[in-house]
Scaffold this active site. Structure first.
Site, PDB file in Angstrom:
ATOM      1  N   CYS A 149      80.271  61.425  37.129  1.00 25.17           N
ATOM      2  CA  CYS A 149      80.105  61.242  38.579  1.00 25.17           C
ATOM      3  C   CYS A 149      81.245  61.915  39.324  1.00 25.17           C
ATOM      4  O   CYS A 149      82.396  61.865  38.900  1.00 25.17           O
ATOM      5  CB  CYS A 149      80.102  59.761  38.943  1.00 25.17           C
ATOM      6  SG  CYS A 149      78.550  58.947  38.635  1.00 25.17           S
ATOM      7  N   HIS A 150      80.909  62.499  40.459  1.00 25.11           N
ATOM      8  CA  HIS A 150      81.931  63.083  41.321  1.00 25.11           C
ATOM      9  C   HIS A 150      82.630  61.976  42.112  1.00 25.11           C
ATOM     10  O   HIS A 150      81.968  61.039  42.560  1.00 25.11           O
ATOM     11  CB  HIS A 150      81.294  64.050  42.330  1.00 25.11           C
ATOM     12  CG  HIS A 150      80.736  65.276  41.706  1.00 25.11           C
ATOM     13  ND1 HIS A 150      79.495  65.309  41.121  1.00 25.11           N
ATOM     14  CD2 HIS A 150      81.250  66.520  41.572  1.00 25.11           C
ATOM     15  CE1 HIS A 150      79.262  66.514  40.652  1.00 25.11           C
ATOM     16  NE2 HIS A 150      80.310  67.281  40.914  1.00 25.11           N
TER      17      HIS A 150
ATOM     18  N   MET B 264      74.593  56.358  42.378  1.00 31.11           N
ATOM     19  CA  MET B 264      75.400  55.678  41.369  1.00 31.11           C
ATOM     20  C   MET B 264      76.360  54.680  42.005  1.00 31.11           C
ATOM     21  O   MET B 264      76.622  53.625  41.440  1.00 31.11           O
ATOM     22  CB  MET B 264      76.171  56.697  40.514  1.00 31.11           C
ATOM     23  CG  MET B 264      75.262  57.585  39.671  1.00 31.11           C
ATOM     24  SD  MET B 264      74.108  56.675  38.613  1.00 31.11           S
ATOM     25  CE  MET B 264      75.236  55.759  37.583  1.00 31.11           C
TER      26      MET B 264
ATOM     27  N   ASP C  99      81.075  35.999  36.365  1.00 30.78           N
ATOM     28  CA  ASP C  99      82.440  35.639  35.973  1.00 30.78           C
ATOM     29  C   ASP C  99      82.904  34.368  36.672  1.00 30.78           C
ATOM     30  O   ASP C  99      83.501  33.496  36.042  1.00 30.78           O
ATOM     31  CB  ASP C  99      83.396  36.786  36.296  1.00 30.78           C
ATOM     32  CG  ASP C  99      84.832  36.437  35.953  1.00 30.78           C
ATOM     33  OD1 ASP C  99      85.089  36.077  34.778  1.00 30.78           O
ATOM     34  OD2 ASP C  99      85.689  36.498  36.845  1.00 30.78           O
TER      35      ASP C  99
END
Length: 168
Positions: free
Chosen positions: A84-85, A123, A138
């Site tokens: 990914c950029h 993304m 969590d």
């Protein structure tokens, strides 16, 4: 994995003509306003959802912290996904829908990521959703280790050469 040469007409852009992984060159692409919306859900026990709604989870404000975590996740996407950029995000927003009356109690997270740039933000939106849902897990795992993250997907993307796409 096969060592054969990739099909030159393949839509998989992260491989060069020798089949080696590479970061796609976006240098010649026009900068456009790009938006992506992704969603996902975390299913849990009704008692766990009640703790979240009441604000009595020992670790704090679950959805508030998950929102911040999702934003941070979007900003760190290129650190997590190797090809990914790194992007200058102009906006990341997360919304949560609590489904207490559903057959399976759950929280749906929807993330919107935006940039003005040469590559899309799909993304980043997907990462924001996953990190937010993992944060919920969590924070609540002491009460419910059986929570399930599911239905993570891209809903919509806008901008760039491929234009506007909406999930069927």
């Amino acid at each position: 994995m096969s060592n054969s040469m990739p099909n030159q007409n393949s839509p998989l852009t992260h491989f060069d003509s020798q089949g080696q992984a590479h970061m796609v060159d976006v240098g010649s692409k026009a900068s456009t306003h790009r938006v992506a919306v992704a969603t996902g859900r975390i299913q849990m026990l009704a008692s766990t959802l009640a703790l979240i709604q009441a604000g009595t989870v020992k670790k704090g404000d679950v959805l508030g912290i998950a929102r911040i975590a999702g934003i941070q996740g979007a900003k760190k996407t290129s650190d997590l996904i190797p090809l990914c950029h790194p992007l200058a995000l102009t906006r990341v927003a997360l919304d949560f829908e609590v489904l207490a009356e559903a057959e399976v109690p759950s929280i749906v997270c929807t993330a919107t990521a935006e940039t003005i740039g040469q590559t899309g933000v799909e993304m980043e939106a997907l990462t924001a959703v996953q990190v937010a849902l993992l944060t919920i897990y969590d924070m609540c795992k002491a009460a419910d280790r059986g929570m399930t993250i599911t239905d993570v997907k891209l809903l919509e993307k806008q901008g760039g050469k491929s234009g506007h796409w909406v999930a069927p």
